[in-house]
Design an enzyme around this catalytic site. Structure first.
Site, PDB file in Angstrom:
ATOM      1  N   ASP A   9      -3.416 -10.149  -1.106  1.00  0.00           N
ATOM      2  CA  ASP A   9      -3.184  -8.939  -1.048  1.00  0.00           C
ATOM      3  C   ASP A   9      -2.843  -8.683   0.370  1.00  0.00           C
ATOM      4  O   ASP A   9      -3.294  -9.628   1.387  1.00  0.00           O
ATOM      5  CB  ASP A   9      -4.063  -7.746  -1.625  1.00  0.00           C
ATOM      6  CG  ASP A   9      -3.648  -6.430  -1.524  1.00  0.00           C
ATOM      7  OD1 ASP A   9      -2.353  -6.310  -1.534  1.00  0.00           O
ATOM      8  OD2 ASP A   9      -4.434  -5.543  -0.909  1.00  0.00           O
ATOM      9  N   ASP A  11      -2.478  -5.221   2.532  1.00  0.00           N
ATOM     10  CA  ASP A  11      -3.271  -4.166   3.131  1.00  0.00           C
ATOM     11  C   ASP A  11      -4.696  -4.249   2.742  1.00  0.00           C
ATOM     12  O   ASP A  11      -4.971  -4.044   1.500  1.00  0.00           O
ATOM     13  CB  ASP A  11      -2.892  -2.875   2.837  1.00  0.00           C
ATOM     14  CG  ASP A  11      -1.204  -2.616   3.581  1.00  0.00           C
ATOM     15  OD1 ASP A  11      -1.150  -3.117   4.680  1.00  0.00           O
ATOM     16  OD2 ASP A  11      -0.273  -2.306   2.756  1.00  0.00           O
TER      17      ASP A  11
HETATM   18 MG   LIG Z   1      -4.852  -3.624  -0.707  1.00  0.00          MG
END
Ligand SMILES: [Mg+2]
Ligand SMILES: [Zn+2]
Length: 166
Positions: A9, A11
């Site tokens: 992922d 962020d």
């Molecule tokens: Mg995230």
């Protein structure tokens, strides 16, 4: 399907999750220990692929150009550190504005990567900080690992590369 990958992922895993949309270079800060962890994966033959929801585009908060600028910075930084990120996939849609099948927890973007890079999902892992990350992973047959946002992946990378099924 011969290759193995670490899906990440963005962020909260690559850069600091601030609790609001990150789309300015000034707010884009790499998580501690990231380079070392990714290098560990790379040395073990994992391809590195980022899969991110960027619904701020769909909401009109920021543009594709903003995201592309951040990603160019990200890729350049990694390259300078000897790390190749194979691709950054992102979903620009927001569920309030229209349904799509690429936003996590849907798995389309992972499946695209699997096909394009000839990845064996069963040999691969997805590291995320939200249940929707691991849900997307599992739909694609990839093992999902949920970690706390902004945490160093050093210990985890060590565990993964030493796992007998890596
Ligand atoms: Mg995230
Ligand atoms: Zn989408």
């Amino acid at each position: 399907m011969k290759n193995k990958a670490i899906f990440l992922d963005r962020d909260g895993i690559i850069n600091i999750e601030r609790g609001e949309y990150t789309y300015r270079l000034a707010d884009f800060v790499f998580v501690d220990g990231l380079v070392k962890s990714l290098r560990r994966f790379q040395t073990q033959g994992f391809k590195l692929i980022i899969v991110s929801n960027q619904s701020g585009i769909g909401k009109g908060i920021y543009s594709f150009a903003d995201v592309e600028l951040l990603h160019a910075h990200l890729l350049r930084f990694m390259r300078l550190n000897g790390i190749e990120i194979h691709e950054i996939y992102y979903c620009p849609h927001h569920p309030d504005i229209g349904r799509c099948i690429c936003r996590k927890p849907d798995s389309l973007l992972i499946e695209k990567a699997v096909a394009r890079f000839e990845i064996n999902p069963a040999l691969s892992w997805f590291i995320g900080d939200k249940p929707r990350d691991t849900a997307a992973a599992e739909k694609a047959g990839v093992r999902g690992i949920l970690v706390e946002s902004n945490s160093s992946l050093l210990e985890l990378s060590e565990k993964i590369v030493q796992s007998p099924t890596n």
